[in-house]
Motif scaffolding. Structure first.
Motif, mmCIF file in Angstrom:
data_model
loop_
_atom_site.group_PDB
_atom_site.id
_atom_site.type_symbol
_atom_site.label_atom_id
_atom_site.label_comp_id
_atom_site.label_asym_id
_atom_site.label_seq_id
_atom_site.Cartn_x
_atom_site.Cartn_y
_atom_site.Cartn_z
ATOM 1 N N TYR A 116 0.783 -1.080 -0.167
ATOM 2 C CA TYR A 116 -0.079 0.054 0.151
ATOM 3 C C TYR A 116 0.804 1.283 0.006
ATOM 4 O O TYR A 116 0.229 2.418 0.325
ATOM 5 C CB TYR A 116 -1.128 -0.110 1.028
ATOM 6 C CG TYR A 116 -2.080 -0.962 1.034
ATOM 7 C CD1 TYR A 116 -3.121 -0.595 0.095
ATOM 8 C CD2 TYR A 116 -2.150 -2.337 1.409
ATOM 9 C CE1 TYR A 116 -4.341 -1.473 -0.149
ATOM 10 C CE2 TYR A 116 -3.044 -3.066 0.915
ATOM 11 C CZ TYR A 116 -4.129 -2.702 0.340
ATOM 12 O OH TYR A 116 -5.096 -3.565 0.103
ATOM 13 N N PHE B 160 -1.171 4.643 12.138
ATOM 14 C CA PHE B 160 -0.411 3.657 12.406
ATOM 15 C C PHE B 160 0.381 3.994 13.808
ATOM 16 O O PHE B 160 1.158 3.450 14.396
ATOM 17 C CB PHE B 160 0.846 3.386 11.317
ATOM 18 C CG PHE B 160 0.162 2.705 10.146
ATOM 19 C CD1 PHE B 160 -0.887 1.987 10.337
ATOM 20 C CD2 PHE B 160 0.685 2.753 8.984
ATOM 21 C CE1 PHE B 160 -1.413 1.313 9.012
ATOM 22 C CE2 PHE B 160 0.533 1.994 7.861
ATOM 23 C CZ PHE B 160 -0.763 1.301 7.853
ATOM 24 N N ASP C 110 -8.596 2.087 -1.963
ATOM 25 C CA ASP C 110 -8.187 2.049 -0.646
ATOM 26 C C ASP C 110 -8.461 3.486 0.071
ATOM 27 O O ASP C 110 -8.279 4.567 -0.758
ATOM 28 C CB ASP C 110 -6.469 2.124 -0.847
ATOM 29 C CG ASP C 110 -5.975 1.723 0.821
ATOM 30 O OD1 ASP C 110 -6.163 0.769 1.507
ATOM 31 O OD2 ASP C 110 -5.036 2.597 0.875
ATOM 32 N N ASP D 179 -6.582 -6.729 6.945
ATOM 33 C CA ASP D 179 -6.704 -5.768 8.169
ATOM 34 C C ASP D 179 -7.163 -6.427 9.410
ATOM 35 O O ASP D 179 -6.776 -5.518 10.369
ATOM 36 C CB ASP D 179 -7.301 -4.605 7.454
ATOM 37 C CG ASP D 179 -6.378 -3.745 6.430
ATOM 38 O OD1 ASP D 179 -5.296 -4.095 6.221
ATOM 39 O OD2 ASP D 179 -6.975 -3.235 5.867
ATOM 40 N N ARG E 99 -0.902 -6.726 11.785
ATOM 41 C CA ARG E 99 -2.007 -7.642 10.985
ATOM 42 C C ARG E 99 -1.241 -8.621 10.447
ATOM 43 O O ARG E 99 -1.984 -9.492 9.354
ATOM 44 C CB ARG E 99 -2.590 -6.683 9.839
ATOM 45 C CG ARG E 99 -3.365 -5.488 10.500
ATOM 46 C CD ARG E 99 -3.473 -4.287 9.439
ATOM 47 N NE ARG E 99 -2.225 -3.606 9.219
ATOM 48 C CZ ARG E 99 -1.864 -2.733 8.286
ATOM 49 N NH1 ARG E 99 -2.921 -2.063 7.703
ATOM 50 N NH2 ARG E 99 -0.807 -2.169 8.069
HETATM 51 C C1 NOJ Z 1 -6.139 -0.064 3.906
HETATM 52 C C2 NOJ Z 1 -5.504 -1.070 3.716
HETATM 53 O O1 NOJ Z 1 -6.389 -2.208 3.568
HETATM 54 C C3 NOJ Z 1 -4.264 -1.447 4.572
HETATM 55 O O2 NOJ Z 1 -3.748 -2.774 4.495
HETATM 56 C C4 NOJ Z 1 -3.377 -0.204 4.635
HETATM 57 O O3 NOJ Z 1 -2.260 -0.310 5.583
HETATM 58 C C5 NOJ Z 1 -4.244 1.132 4.770
HETATM 59 N N1 NOJ Z 1 -5.394 1.084 3.953
HETATM 60 C C6 NOJ Z 1 -3.203 2.465 4.087
HETATM 61 O O4 NOJ Z 1 -3.054 2.197 2.564
#
Ligand code: NOJ
Length: 538
Positions: free
Chosen positions: A67, A152, A206, A327, A414
């Motif tokens: 991502y 995060f 996303d 996730d 995750r």
């Molecule tokens: C949502 C995605 O599903 C996740 O895996 C990612 O870390 C975040 N968006 C940031 O892109």
């Protein structure tokens, strides 16, 4: 290409999510790839799915599992080449399986050419205007421009050499794009066309709710900044009204390609807000995360289902059901925890003795028959058809998720739902590849292997195969359901022209309704339906 002319196939479609890094490794380097995926198309075909969604497969430093995209029109060499991507799309089409690509529009990787140009350019330059750069606060501008907190962990701002700061809602290596700059929009329209021209069926999008930011970038009070989903309607970066203009622009591109579809990942306050993303000129689908998050009790499940139906119907659409993805903690493990134990904090340091794996496994199978019986589309996450639990005991030294790093070890992250799949009961990485796997697979992983389950009528794989086949035979094109009054703790609904689904979320066995049992998620107790079990009845 597809020869069916049904442009609304997705409304009741079955989608399968491929986390490519962990699906199948074709070249023995320990990482899943396109070659591995192509070699496993039989498995997908047997599941009677309509489409796969592939998590980001673009060149990327993989700081956030891909991502963090460095190049949107190419394939990460670790996964293969653009030619192999074309072959995959074509071979899948021959099996009537469409391919959806993951679109990551909120941020690029810091390795993206645009970001490198921005760093090499002056404050205020067009290159910087593609991102969100600002001067800092404080005497020397050495404090971040505002107090926003990254999803995060830590500040959303990182300072660059000349003293300016750039915004990143996620990892510092994921700078946010500036969607009020028309150059950004033009670029993404072009990226959509690139993949659609290759024959992709569409996109999972996303962080669809995060693209627009309040231009004033005001501070937010701490409690709000920590909430990923917020009730506040004028939040400076989540679910702002301006995102809908951006979405409409993408939809107009997709409408040039018949039968294409885009699904939103949008974490917003409630269905009033979510339905806006599902309006006829916006997304075709939005994930009904309320269903995924509902706790294991009949009222919570019924409410999540009804809210999702009502919300989607309010804009002429249908819900998109999902129980797991890359996730969240895998649902057999979520359902193995008491309702008052939140799965993510539990992963880090929760009491392992509260885990009831047997109940989790039974509930997961029951929830699957529930989800597959509901009207609308459904997304399944790779490995759920094998009944995989979360790998909750990965040691700290193997964790790869930026959540672990950025949270300073206060969230485990995750990785436990991203452990490479077991294809065979034996072999160096249980058939995932010939030479190990990028995340360690736990002992006993072979017991879940596809080859052990194939042909075993009691296996989870055979349950998924049978349920998906029946679903496509009996329910395709049917978008209605009718609740049937039932005793407390039990949900029953009838599908027009299809069958009746009963799920027992109570603690006692209940009498089975009359009729012929088409499918059951667990063994039936004579004429009774045991707790944590569901059936489809003709
Ligand atoms: C949502 C995605 O599903 C996740 O895996 C990612 O870390 C975040 N968006 C940031 O892109």
């Amino acid at each position: 290409m597809h020869n069916d002319t049904d442009t609304h196939w997705w409304r009741t479609g079955a989608f399968y999510q491929v986390y490519i890094r962990s699906f199948a490794d074709g070249n023995g380097d320990g990482t899943g790839d396109i070659a591995g995926l192509r070699s496993r198309l039989d498995h997908l075909e047997q599941l009677s799915i309509d489409a796969i969604w592939i998590n980001p497969w673009f060149p990327s430093p993989l700081n956030d599992g891909g991502y963090d995209v460095a190049h949107y029109r190419d394939i990460n060499p670790a996964y293969g080449t653009i030619e192999e991507a074309q072959l995959l799309i074509d071979e899948a089409a021959q099996r009537n399986i469409r391919v959806m690509v993951d679109l990551v529009p909120n941020h690029t990787s810091s390795e993206h050419r645009w970001f490198k140009e921005a760093l090499a350019s002056d404050p205020g330059s067009p290159a910087r205007e593609r991102y969100i750069f600002r001067d800092g606060r404080g005497v020397d501008g050495d404090e971040p421009p505002n107090n926003w907190q990254s999803v995060f962990g830590g500040s959303t701002w990182t300072r660059v050499e000349d003293g300016q700061w750039y915004l990143h809602l996620f990892d510092p290596t994921q700078p946010d794009l500036n969607w009020s700059n028309p150059a950004v929009e033009r670029e993404f329209h072009d990226i959509l066309r690139f993949w659609l021209d290759m024959g992709a069926a569409g996109f999972r999008v996303d962080v669809a709710h995060g693209l627009a930011k309040d231009p004033e970038l005001p501070d937010i009070v701490r409690a709000e900044s920590e909430a990923f989903r917020t009730e506040r309607l004028d939040h400076p970066h989540w679910d702002r009204d301006e995102v809908h203009e951006i979405i409409r622009g993408w939809r107009s591109v997709l409408d040039e390609y018949e039968g294409s579809v885009m699904v939103a990942e949008a974490w917003v306050a409630n269905w009033d807000r979510l339905a806006r993303y599902l309006r006829p000129d916006e997304f075709h689908q939005v994930f009904a995360f309320e269903f995924l998050e509902a706790e294991w009790n009949a009222e919570a499940m019924r409410q999540a289902i009804q809210n999702s139906l009502d919300g989607a119907h309010s804009v002429g659409s249908v819900p998109t059901w999902v129980l797991s993805n890359h996730d969240v903690v895998r649902h057999p493990t979520r359902y193995a925890l008491p309702n008052d134990v939140a799965s993510k904090p539990w992963l880090l340091d929760g009491d392992r003795s509260v885990l009831n794996e047997d109940a989790g496994f039974r509930r997961a199978r029951a929830a699957t028959l529930l989800g597959l019986a509901l009207p609308g589309s459904v997304y399944m996450y790779q490995g759920e058809e094998l009944g995989l639990p979360e790998v909750h005991d990965l040691s700290e030294d193997v964790l790869d998720d930026p959540v672990w790093r950025q949270s300073g070890g206060t969230e485990k992250g995750r990785d436990g739902c991203r452990v490479p799949l077991p294809w065979s009961s034996e072999g160096p990485s249980y058939g995932f590849g010939s030479n190990g796997s990028w995340l360690p697979q736990p002992d006993g992983w072979g017991a879940f292997a596809a080859d052990v389950q194939l042909g075993d009528p009691d296996s989870t794989l055979e349950l998924y195969k049978a349920a998906l086949a029946l679903r496509s035979e009996r329910l395709a094109g049917d978008e209605t359901m009718e609740w049937v009054p039932s005793q407390p703790g039990v949900l029953t609904f009838r599908r027009a022209g299809g069958f009746t689904c009963v799920i027992n979320l109570s603690r006692d066995s209940i009498a089975l309704p009359d009729g012929n049992v088409l499918l059951a998620s667990g063994s039936l107790d004579g004429g009774l339906l045991p707790p944590d079990t569901s059936v489809w009845i003709d």
